[in-house]
Design a protein around this motif. Structure first.
Motif, PDB file in Angstrom:
ATOM      1  N   VAL A  23       0.865  -1.185   0.000  1.00 40.49           N
ATOM      2  CA  VAL A  23       0.000   0.000   0.000  1.00 40.49           C
ATOM      3  C   VAL A  23       0.897   1.228   0.000  1.00 40.49           C
ATOM      4  O   VAL A  23       1.716   1.409   0.897  1.00 40.49           O
ATOM      5  CB  VAL A  23      -0.942   0.026   1.219  1.00 40.49           C
ATOM      6  CG1 VAL A  23      -1.715   1.342   1.263  1.00 40.49           C
ATOM      7  CG2 VAL A  23      -1.908  -1.148   1.163  1.00 40.49           C
ATOM      8  N   ASP A  24       0.731   2.071  -1.017  1.00 39.60           N
ATOM      9  CA  ASP A  24       1.522   3.291  -1.183  1.00 39.60           C
ATOM     10  C   ASP A  24       0.623   4.481  -0.912  1.00 39.60           C
ATOM     11  O   ASP A  24      -0.264   4.816  -1.718  1.00 39.60           O
ATOM     12  CB  ASP A  24       2.086   3.335  -2.607  1.00 39.60           C
ATOM     13  CG  ASP A  24       3.051   4.495  -2.820  1.00 39.60           C
ATOM     14  OD1 ASP A  24       3.185   5.336  -1.911  1.00 39.60           O
ATOM     15  OD2 ASP A  24       3.658   4.550  -3.909  1.00 39.60           O
ATOM     16  N   GLY A  25       0.830   5.141   0.237  1.00 36.20           N
ATOM     17  CA  GLY A  25      -0.023   6.264   0.633  1.00 36.20           C
ATOM     18  C   GLY A  25       0.353   7.558  -0.072  1.00 36.20           C
ATOM     19  O   GLY A  25       1.535   7.847  -0.273  1.00 36.20           O
ATOM     20  N   ALA A  26      -0.667   8.317  -0.465  1.00 37.12           N
ATOM     21  CA  ALA A  26      -0.420   9.638  -1.034  1.00 37.12           C
ATOM     22  C   ALA A  26      -0.031  10.610   0.085  1.00 37.12           C
ATOM     23  O   ALA A  26      -0.182  10.310   1.283  1.00 37.12           O
ATOM     24  CB  ALA A  26      -1.664  10.134  -1.755  1.00 37.12           C
ATOM     25  N   ILE A  27       0.483  11.778  -0.281  1.00 41.40           N
ATOM     26  CA  ILE A  27       0.798  12.792   0.720  1.00 41.40           C
ATOM     27  C   ILE A  27      -0.475  13.149   1.472  1.00 41.40           C
ATOM     28  O   ILE A  27      -1.524  13.418   0.880  1.00 41.40           O
ATOM     29  CB  ILE A  27       1.399  14.056   0.053  1.00 41.40           C
ATOM     30  CG1 ILE A  27       2.712  13.709  -0.645  1.00 41.40           C
ATOM     31  CG2 ILE A  27       1.617  15.159   1.101  1.00 41.40           C
ATOM     32  CD1 ILE A  27       3.765  13.161   0.278  1.00 41.40           C
ATOM     33  N   GLY A  28      -0.388  13.119   2.786  1.00 41.80           N
ATOM     34  CA  GLY A  28      -1.549  13.381   3.616  1.00 41.80           C
ATOM     35  C   GLY A  28      -2.207  12.115   4.125  1.00 41.80           C
ATOM     36  O   GLY A  28      -3.153  12.176   4.910  1.00 41.80           O
ATOM     37  N   THR A  29      -1.710  10.929   3.677  1.00 44.52           N
ATOM     38  CA  THR A  29      -2.252   9.648   4.135  1.00 44.52           C
ATOM     39  C   THR A  29      -1.162   8.848   4.832  1.00 44.52           C
ATOM     40  O   THR A  29      -0.076   8.658   4.283  1.00 44.52           O
ATOM     41  CB  THR A  29      -2.807   8.826   2.959  1.00 44.52           C
ATOM     42  OG1 THR A  29      -3.841   9.544   2.314  1.00 44.52           O
ATOM     43  CG2 THR A  29      -3.352   7.484   3.440  1.00 44.52           C
ATOM     44  N   ASP A  30      -1.460   8.396   6.049  1.00 44.00           N
ATOM     45  CA  ASP A  30      -0.560   7.511   6.790  1.00 44.00           C
ATOM     46  C   ASP A  30      -1.202   6.130   6.790  1.00 44.00           C
ATOM     47  O   ASP A  30      -2.019   5.817   7.671  1.00 44.00           O
ATOM     48  CB  ASP A  30      -0.355   8.017   8.217  1.00 44.00           C
ATOM     49  CG  ASP A  30       0.551   7.107   9.037  1.00 44.00           C
ATOM     50  OD1 ASP A  30       1.117   6.165   8.459  1.00 44.00           O
ATOM     51  OD2 ASP A  30       0.676   7.344  10.255  1.00 44.00           O
ATOM     52  N   PRO A  31      -0.909   5.289   5.791  1.00 41.70           N
ATOM     53  CA  PRO A  31      -1.644   4.033   5.652  1.00 41.70           C
ATOM     54  C   PRO A  31      -1.304   3.019   6.740  1.00 41.70           C
ATOM     55  O   PRO A  31      -0.154   2.892   7.160  1.00 41.70           O
ATOM     56  CB  PRO A  31      -1.215   3.524   4.281  1.00 41.70           C
ATOM     57  CG  PRO A  31       0.132   4.113   4.057  1.00 41.70           C
ATOM     58  CD  PRO A  31       0.119   5.446   4.741  1.00 41.70           C
ATOM     59  N   VAL A  32      -2.338   2.312   7.159  1.00 40.64           N
ATOM     60  CA  VAL A  32      -2.196   1.169   8.066  1.00 40.64           C
ATOM     61  C   VAL A  32      -2.743  -0.046   7.324  1.00 40.64           C
ATOM     62  O   VAL A  32      -3.806   0.013   6.704  1.00 40.64           O
ATOM     63  CB  VAL A  32      -2.969   1.385   9.379  1.00 40.64           C
ATOM     64  CG1 VAL A  32      -2.768   0.190  10.318  1.00 40.64           C
ATOM     65  CG2 VAL A  32      -2.530   2.677  10.060  1.00 40.64           C
ATOM     66  N   LEU A  33      -2.001  -1.163   7.375  1.00 40.40           N
ATOM     67  CA  LEU A  33      -2.322  -2.333   6.563  1.00 40.40           C
ATOM     68  C   LEU A  33      -2.377  -3.586   7.413  1.00 40.40           C
ATOM     69  O   LEU A  33      -1.503  -3.817   8.255  1.00 40.40           O
ATOM     70  CB  LEU A  33      -1.260  -2.495   5.452  1.00 40.40           C
ATOM     71  CG  LEU A  33      -1.239  -3.791   4.642  1.00 40.40           C
ATOM     72  CD1 LEU A  33      -2.516  -3.935   3.832  1.00 40.40           C
ATOM     73  CD2 LEU A  33      -0.011  -3.822   3.736  1.00 40.40           C
ATOM     74  N   THR A  90      -2.477   3.678  -3.229  1.00 42.43           N
ATOM     75  CA  THR A  90      -2.458   2.634  -4.262  1.00 42.43           C
ATOM     76  C   THR A  90      -2.179   1.310  -3.585  1.00 42.43           C
ATOM     77  O   THR A  90      -1.275   1.206  -2.744  1.00 42.43           O
ATOM     78  CB  THR A  90      -1.374   2.917  -5.307  1.00 42.43           C
ATOM     79  OG1 THR A  90      -1.622   4.186  -5.920  1.00 42.43           O
ATOM     80  CG2 THR A  90      -1.357   1.837  -6.378  1.00 42.43           C
ATOM     81  N   ILE A  91      -2.925   0.287  -3.938  1.00 42.89           N
ATOM     82  CA  ILE A  91      -2.722  -1.039  -3.341  1.00 42.89           C
ATOM     83  C   ILE A  91      -2.396  -2.046  -4.443  1.00 42.89           C
ATOM     84  O   ILE A  91      -2.997  -2.021  -5.520  1.00 42.89           O
ATOM     85  CB  ILE A  91      -3.965  -1.491  -2.531  1.00 42.89           C
ATOM     86  CG1 ILE A  91      -3.696  -2.859  -1.862  1.00 42.89           C
ATOM     87  CG2 ILE A  91      -5.218  -1.528  -3.395  1.00 42.89           C
ATOM     88  CD1 ILE A  91      -4.756  -3.257  -0.853  1.00 42.89           C
ATOM     89  N   CYS A  92      -1.428  -2.889  -4.174  1.00 42.35           N
ATOM     90  CA  CYS A  92      -1.033  -3.935  -5.124  1.00 42.35           C
ATOM     91  C   CYS A  92      -0.945  -5.274  -4.404  1.00 42.35           C
ATOM     92  O   CYS A  92      -0.425  -5.342  -3.276  1.00 42.35           O
ATOM     93  CB  CYS A  92       0.311  -3.613  -5.761  1.00 42.35           C
ATOM     94  SG  CYS A  92       0.308  -2.210  -6.886  1.00 42.35           S
ATOM     95  N   VAL A  93      -1.436  -6.320  -5.056  1.00 44.14           N
ATOM     96  CA  VAL A  93      -1.296  -7.692  -4.560  1.00 44.14           C
ATOM     97  C   VAL A  93      -0.517  -8.458  -5.619  1.00 44.14           C
ATOM     98  O   VAL A  93      -0.968  -8.590  -6.758  1.00 44.14           O
ATOM     99  CB  VAL A  93      -2.656  -8.357  -4.321  1.00 44.14           C
ATOM    100  CG1 VAL A  93      -2.460  -9.786  -3.809  1.00 44.14           C
ATOM    101  CG2 VAL A  93      -3.501  -7.540  -3.352  1.00 44.14           C
ATOM    102  N   THR A  94       0.677  -8.926  -5.252  1.00 41.45           N
ATOM    103  CA  THR A  94       1.521  -9.638  -6.198  1.00 41.45           C
ATOM    104  C   THR A  94       1.869 -11.021  -5.658  1.00 41.45           C
ATOM    105  O   THR A  94       1.706 -11.295  -4.462  1.00 41.45           O
ATOM    106  CB  THR A  94       2.815  -8.857  -6.481  1.00 41.45           C
ATOM    107  OG1 THR A  94       3.539  -8.680  -5.256  1.00 41.45           O
ATOM    108  CG2 THR A  94       2.511  -7.491  -7.081  1.00 41.45           C
ATOM    109  N   HIS A  95       2.372 -11.848  -6.528  1.00 40.47           N
ATOM    110  CA  HIS A  95       2.769 -13.196  -6.110  1.00 40.47           C
ATOM    111  C   HIS A  95       3.810 -13.735  -7.070  1.00 40.47           C
ATOM    112  O   HIS A  95       3.973 -13.233  -8.187  1.00 40.47           O
ATOM    113  CB  HIS A  95       1.571 -14.138  -6.096  1.00 40.47           C
ATOM    114  CG  HIS A  95       1.067 -14.479  -7.473  1.00 40.47           C
ATOM    115  ND1 HIS A  95       0.223 -13.645  -8.185  1.00 40.47           N
ATOM    116  CD2 HIS A  95       1.294 -15.545  -8.291  1.00 40.47           C
ATOM    117  CE1 HIS A  95      -0.051 -14.173  -9.350  1.00 40.47           C
ATOM    118  NE2 HIS A  95       0.587 -15.328  -9.450  1.00 40.47           N
TER     119      HIS A  95
END
Length: 276
Positions: A23-33, A90-95
């Motif tokens: 999860v890549d947070g934009a400026i102003g967002t402190d993401p918790v995952l 932005t959220i990405c799920v990879t494998h």
């Protein structure tokens, strides 16, 4: 924490045993995952615990392992401070794609020898078993794995990578090693000629031949007699080979012998024979 009530949920179906959530947070967002294994439960997959390792505009990552292929997993994302106006990310799920085994380099092999496994998506292999017994990985690329065969049982070959596991269609036969011969005996020390005669102790079992070797780990099949005549000092070895599989014993019977130097000349009668 003010953001949990504004959490956003996502789901994905595992197609490999390992997935990476970013999860890549934009400026102003402190993401918790965080990730859970099923709705309405607090059960989390390995690596899925809630994380907030960065601050405003940061990137959070969770590496999930041990997933069950085909199961659905649920991702929770929210802003630590619950600022709805700035909750952009932005959220990405990879494998890693699951491995496949297309062929084995041989149908059988001796314990301790090498086997090449060919396939796809083999990078980062973490384990290989043959008939359920672990083999030691000595080389690894995306299309091949080389292993040292362990002392185990005949069976299929299984490869495990971060993307999952694959099992060979073919069965691999593990050939055991013959037992080490006992130490020989000798009439050392002797001059040369005639040399030292080494004699084996015991008799090879059916289907096995014992060969004399001049070096440890030798594989010469030149001399399988009950005795061996050595003309130089040193350590001599007796090693076993299976007549059918060609497997050599892991060790050998051995004995150090000594050749006594011969006199180069015989002293003559001194002259004069009597004192003057």
């Amino acid at each position: 924490i003010g953001g949990t009530q504004e959490a956003v949920w996502y789901s994905f179906v595992a197609v490999a045993s390992t997935h990476v959530i970013t999860v890549d947070g934009a400026i102003g967002t402190d993401p918790v995952l965080g990730v859970i294994s099923a709705c309405g439960t607090a059960t989390i997959p390995t690596g899925g615990a809630c994380v907030d390792a960065t601050a405003d505009g940061g990137i959070e990552t969770r590496t999930l392992t041990g997933l069950t292929i085909g199961n659905t997993y649920y991702i929770q994302v929210y802003d630590y401070f619950g600022v709805n106006a700035n909750n952009a990310f932005t959220i990405c799920v990879t494998h890693t794609s699951p491995p496949t085994i297309t062929s084995l380099g041989a149908a059988s092999g001796c314990v301790g020898s090498s086997l090449v496994i060919t396939g796809t998506n083999l990078t980062g292999a973490t384990a290989v078993t043959i008939g359920g017994t672990a083999a030691t990985i000595t080389a690894n690329t995306g299309t091949s794995i080389t292993v040292t065969i362990g002392a185990g049982t005949t069976g299929t070959v299984q490869v495990t990578t971060p993307g999952g596991s694959a099992t060979s269609a073919a069965t691999f036969t593990v050939n055991p090693l013959p037992a080490n011969p006992g130490n020989p005996i000798s009439n050392s020390p002797q001059c040369n000629p005639p040399g030292v005669t080494l004699t084996r102790t015991g008799t090879p079992p059916a289907g096995v031949t014992w060969y004399w070797q001049t070096v440890a780990g030798g594989t010469s099949a030149a001399n399988s007699a009950a005795t061996f005549v050595a003309t130089t000092s040193g350590t001599y070895h007796l090693r076993a080979q299976n007549d059918t599989t060609g497997c050599w014993s892991a060790g050998s019977g051995s004995l150090a012998i000594t050749i006594t130097p011969s006199l180069s000349a015989v002293a003559g009668t001194p002259a004069p024979t009597n004192a003057a």
